[in-house]
Design an enzyme around this catalytic site. Structure first.
Site, short mmCIF file in Angstrom:
data_model
loop_
_atom_site.label_atom_id
_atom_site.label_comp_id
_atom_site.label_asym_id
_atom_site.label_seq_id
_atom_site.Cartn_x
_atom_site.Cartn_y
_atom_site.Cartn_z
CB THR A 40 -0.91 -0.01 1.25
OG1 THR A 40 -1.68 -1.20 1.22
CG2 THR A 40 -1.82 1.19 1.29
CG HIS A 43 -0.61 0.69 -4.47
ND1 HIS A 43 -0.76 0.43 -5.81
CD2 HIS A 43 -0.73 -0.52 -3.85
CE1 HIS A 43 -0.95 -0.86 -6.00
NE2 HIS A 43 -0.94 -1.47 -4.82
N GLY A 263 -5.93 -10.82 -2.68
CA GLY A 263 -5.34 -10.01 -3.75
C GLY A 263 -6.37 -9.07 -4.35
CB VAL A 286 -9.70 -12.08 2.97
CG1 VAL A 286 -9.06 -11.86 4.33
CG2 VAL A 286 -10.21 -13.51 2.83
P1 NAD Z 1 2.98 -8.22 -3.81
O1 NAD Z 1 2.61 -7.32 -4.93
O2 NAD Z 1 4.28 -8.03 -3.11
O3 NAD Z 1 2.92 -9.74 -4.33
C1 NAD Z 1 2.15 -10.17 -5.39
C2 NAD Z 1 2.95 -11.24 -6.12
O4 NAD Z 1 2.14 -11.80 -7.15
C3 NAD Z 1 4.22 -10.71 -6.78
O5 NAD Z 1 5.36 -11.40 -6.30
C4 NAD Z 1 3.96 -10.98 -8.27
O6 NAD Z 1 5.15 -11.33 -8.98
C5 NAD Z 1 2.99 -12.16 -8.18
N1 NAD Z 1 2.29 -12.45 -9.44
C6 NAD Z 1 2.07 -11.66 -10.51
N2 NAD Z 1 1.46 -12.34 -11.50
C7 NAD Z 1 1.28 -13.61 -11.06
C8 NAD Z 1 0.71 -14.79 -11.61
N3 NAD Z 1 0.16 -14.80 -12.85
N4 NAD Z 1 0.69 -15.91 -10.86
C9 NAD Z 1 1.21 -15.93 -9.64
N5 NAD Z 1 1.78 -14.84 -9.05
C10 NAD Z 1 1.81 -13.69 -9.75
O7 NAD Z 1 1.76 -8.15 -2.77
P2 NAD Z 1 1.64 -8.47 -1.20
O8 NAD Z 1 2.07 -7.27 -0.42
O9 NAD Z 1 2.24 -9.79 -0.85
O10 NAD Z 1 0.05 -8.53 -1.13
C11 NAD Z 1 -0.64 -9.55 -1.82
C12 NAD Z 1 -1.94 -9.05 -2.43
O11 NAD Z 1 -2.87 -8.75 -1.39
C13 NAD Z 1 -1.83 -7.77 -3.26
O12 NAD Z 1 -2.75 -7.86 -4.34
C14 NAD Z 1 -2.28 -6.69 -2.30
O13 NAD Z 1 -2.82 -5.56 -2.99
C15 NAD Z 1 -3.35 -7.42 -1.54
N6 NAD Z 1 -3.66 -6.94 -0.18
C16 NAD Z 1 -4.95 -6.99 0.19
C17 NAD Z 1 -5.30 -6.64 1.48
C18 NAD Z 1 -6.71 -6.75 1.89
O14 NAD Z 1 -7.06 -6.31 2.99
N7 NAD Z 1 -7.55 -7.38 1.08
C19 NAD Z 1 -4.31 -6.24 2.39
C20 NAD Z 1 -2.99 -6.21 1.98
C21 NAD Z 1 -2.65 -6.59 0.68
ZN ZN Z 2 0.27 -3.19 5.22
#
Ligand code: NAD
Ligand code: ZN
Length: 341
Positions: A40, A43, A263, A286
């Protein structure tokens, strides 16, 4: 005090001096020791469309922290000065039906520190006492500073029963990797984690007993055959925000499989709904952490041997935040922790 501010509507963050926050009768003042850099925050640094729409220019950013209580309001009970703590960064309202039912994480009026309200990239943080999570001695400050994303992982992983199940995690970012560690800790049989970034997959295998798969090079079906996963994965955790990853997950699940989806896909993403219907798949969105059940569970698991320390790959002084953000933006890191002491 020194703080990191979104001072201009352009790429970057800026260090500024600000007055130490004043606290209200139900708040505490926390001296921040360590903070984590979150996706975040990236971003917000990048000032993408979401950030420009959401974050006010001039805001102190950051929401992943550990520190120590140095002052408390007159109404605060059960917390003492000197208490080490982390805390829930979602500031909830207390008026909604969900809050009044005790489902605080579902309150629609939630505001986030470091996103809507002054955050934790600062020497001092004001936080409602309600949001404070005391840290036991066994959890040090750098682990305390990543409890927020670990909580995302725990909330997602505990969404469905994983005991003896085969689990597919798409996305080996810090949260996906920690979710893999949690899934194994609670008794999943096989945990397969996919990504397209070799550095992330290598880190996943270092942090947890999981099977990393580079879906840009390897066919997931071959891996399933090797692991004798005959009908498909029982549970999926979507942690990439990538559309192709979700498609691949739906294909790789058993009939009646369950998906916990953390995600965040960009905008409106096309989904093959008929495939989901005919496979009778359940999808659960989630958001954040369950307040405070997730915190309770994750601290208990850490005290019971869950080990995610290796997901922290880089540590910098807060003054070197630019290097910290560049490291995080490179995609070659796990969690990056800043030291404010
Ligand atoms: P991150 O961006 O560090 O990790 C995402 C990973 O997905 C990266 O390593 C990327 O290479 C990989 N990826 C891309 N394309 C892919 C594919 N086709 N197949 C498999 N993997 C692929 O993110 P993070 O900090 O670990 O967070 C994970 C996700 O959760 C993000 O989308 C983030 O925005 C989301 N998030 C949601 C909440 C929520 O409350 N819902 C909270 C925190 C983060
Ligand atoms: Zn955080």
């Amino acid at each position: 005090m020194k703080v990191l501010v979104k001072a201009k509507a352009e790429v970057g963050l800026w260090q500024e001096d600000r007055p130490v926050p004043e606290i209200g009768p139900e708040d505490v003042l926390i001296k921040v020791k360590k903070t984590g850099i979150c996706g975040t925050d990236i971003h917000i640094w990048n000032w993408d469309e979401w950030a420009a729409r959401t974050v006010p220019v001039g805001l102190v950013t950051g929401h992943e922290f550990a520190g120590e209580i140095v002052a408390k309001g007159a109404q605060v009970q059960g917390l003492e000065i000197g208490q080490r703590c982390s805390g829930e960064g979602h500031l909830i309202g207390k008026l909604s039906r969900q809050s009044r039912a005790g489902k605080f994480h579902l309150d629609p009026a939630t505001r986030g520190i470091g996103v809507n309200e002054p955050g934790a990239f600062a020497e001092y943080l004001r936080l409602p006492a309600f949001n404070v999570v005391p840290l036991p001695d066994s959890i040090d400050d750098e682990i305390g500073a990543i409890l927020d994303p670990l909580g995302n992982a725990v909330h997602t992983a505990l969404s469905f029963d994983l005991v003896g199940e085969d689990v597919l995690i798409t996305g080996a970012g810090p949260i996906g990797i920690m979710a893999g560690a949690v899934a194994r800790h609670v008794g999943a049989r096989h945990v397969v984690i996919t990504d397209v970034n070799p550095a992330r997959l290598a880190l996943a295998a270092e942090v947890a007993d999981v099977t990393p798969v580079n879906v840009a090079q390897e066919d997931l079906r071959d891996v399933m055959a090797r692991l004798k996963i005959v009908q498909g994965f029982d549970v999926g955790m979507e942690m990439s925000g990538n559309q192709q990853a979700l498609d691949q997950m739906v294909e790789a699940l058993v009939m009646g499989g369950r998906i916990a989806m953390l995600g965040i896909p960009p905008g409106k993403s096309p989904v093959d709904w008929s495939r989901i219907v005919f496979k009778a798949i359940t999808i659960k969105g989630v958001y954040g952490r369950e307040i405070f059940e997730t915190w309770y569970k994750m601290i208990a698991m850490l005290e019971n041997g869950l080990d995610v320390r290796k997901v922290i790959t880089h540590r910098f002084k807060a003054g070197d935040f630019t290097t910290g953000f560049e490291t995080m933006r490179s995609g070659l890191s796990g969690k990056v922790v800043l030291d404010w002491s």
